[in-house]
Motif scaffolding. Structure first.
Motif, PDB file in Angstrom:
ATOM      1  N   ASN A  90       0.859  -1.183   0.000  1.00  0.00           N
ATOM      2  CA  ASN A  90       0.000   0.000   0.000  1.00  0.00           C
ATOM      3  C   ASN A  90       0.897   1.235   0.000  1.00  0.00           C
ATOM      4  O   ASN A  90       1.471   1.582   1.033  1.00  0.00           O
ATOM      5  CB  ASN A  90      -0.895   0.005   1.250  1.00  0.00           C
ATOM      6  N   TYR A 119      -5.929   2.430   1.662  1.00  0.00           N
ATOM      7  CA  TYR A 119      -5.106   1.323   2.161  1.00  0.00           C
ATOM      8  C   TYR A 119      -5.999   0.181   2.659  1.00  0.00           C
ATOM      9  O   TYR A 119      -5.731  -0.993   2.409  1.00  0.00           O
ATOM     10  CB  TYR A 119      -4.218   1.807   3.319  1.00  0.00           C
ATOM     11  N   CYS A 122      -7.761  -1.646  -0.330  1.00  0.00           N
ATOM     12  CA  CYS A 122      -6.856  -2.572  -1.024  1.00  0.00           C
ATOM     13  C   CYS A 122      -6.518  -3.776  -0.148  1.00  0.00           C
ATOM     14  O   CYS A 122      -6.385  -4.902  -0.640  1.00  0.00           O
ATOM     15  CB  CYS A 122      -5.592  -1.844  -1.452  1.00  0.00           C
ATOM     16  N   HIS A 140       2.711  -1.562   4.322  1.00  0.00           N
ATOM     17  CA  HIS A 140       2.104  -0.242   4.171  1.00  0.00           C
ATOM     18  C   HIS A 140       3.200   0.819   4.239  1.00  0.00           C
ATOM     19  O   HIS A 140       4.036   0.789   5.152  1.00  0.00           O
ATOM     20  CB  HIS A 140       1.084   0.025   5.288  1.00  0.00           C
TER      21      HIS A 140
END
Length: 264
Positions: A90, A119, A122, A140
């Motif tokens: 992400n 985020y 996804c 992330h």
């Protein structure tokens, strides 16, 4: 990259068209992954071309992470073209400048939609593929500003702080089901988006002086951390944060004048 072998794994990188995302996509491909490069901009095709010219495999998938339908469609296209995701990075994000006393609600919501809700969207869409297989890794991209407020940057710092907690919750909820979740927090990184800042006279030198490592970071510095966290070498690491900033956030005490103690 043989030590971090990602052969036969499908990696999805959001915002993979330029900057940090492009560096991450190339790093994953160099380690053997088949990379789905997600972006709203067909400029991402340059990333795909870079990867294929190096002998890797990549596919551009158009995606607006702020649109649930677009994310679902991208997950389906990636699955059909490359197979189920093993890795999600992400990364897609942006900064909207603004002081909190004058920031419009629309700018606040738009920034969080991209830097936080996107985020989560996804993670749900591609995480479903990982949960079905019983294995996967999510990384992330947050920021050191998740822990150190960046003034006059609107919802950027609150959003990045929330990303860190989102990752921890995913780690604890999905860990028993085989999916890991970690965060990388970049410091001062030079990208096309920040290049104008570094072109300002005196800025590069001033910023470099604040970094113990003595240089400004590049996208490949972030990519190296991401590839490690995505690999099986990090199998017992989840819910963690890696700060990649050349020691910048550890040098705060050195910014305080101390007559008689400062290095000559």
């Amino acid at each position: 990259m043989a030590w971090l072998d990602l052969t036969d794994k499908v990696a999805v990188v959001t915002g993979g068209g330029s900057g940090i995302g492009q560096g991450i996509a190339i790093g994953l491909a160099d380690a053997g992954a088949m990379v789905a490069v997600l972006d709203r901009d067909e400029g991402s095709l340059h990333t795909v071309d870079d990867i294929t010219s190096r002998g890797g495999q990549a596919r551009f998938v158009r995606c607006d992470v702020t649109d649930d339908h677009s994310v679902a469609a991208a997950a389906g296209e990636s699955l059909k073209a490359l197979g189920p995701a093993s890795i999600l990075v992400n990364n897609a994000g942006a900064l909207r400048a603004g002081s909190l006393d004058t920031l419009s609600m629309s700018d606040w919501q738009a920034n969080l939609a991209l830097n936080l809700t996107g985020y989560f969207s996804c993670a749900q869409a591609f995480g479903a593929q990982m949960l079905k297989k019983g294995t996967g890794a999510i990384v992330h991209i947050a920021s050191v500003s998740a822990h150190f407020p960046q003034n006059h940057s609107g919802a950027y710092s609150p959003g990045k702080a929330a990303v860190a907690m989102l990752s921890q919750q995913l780690a604890t909820e999905w860990g028993p089901r085989g999916v890991r979740s970690n965060v990388v927090c970049p410091g001062l990184i030079r990208t096309p988006m920040t290049q104008a800042i570094y072109d300002t006279p005196g800025v590069l030198e001033a910023r470099r002086a604040m970094v113990p490592r003595g240089r400004i970071g590049e996208p490949k510095d972030i990519a190296n951390a991401v590839v490690f966290l995505a690999s099986d070498r990090a199998d017992y690491i989840t819910g963690a944060e890696i700060v990649v900033d050349g020691g910048f956030t550890r040098g705060i005490m050195n910014l305080i004048p101390r007559p008689g103690y400062d290095a000559k």
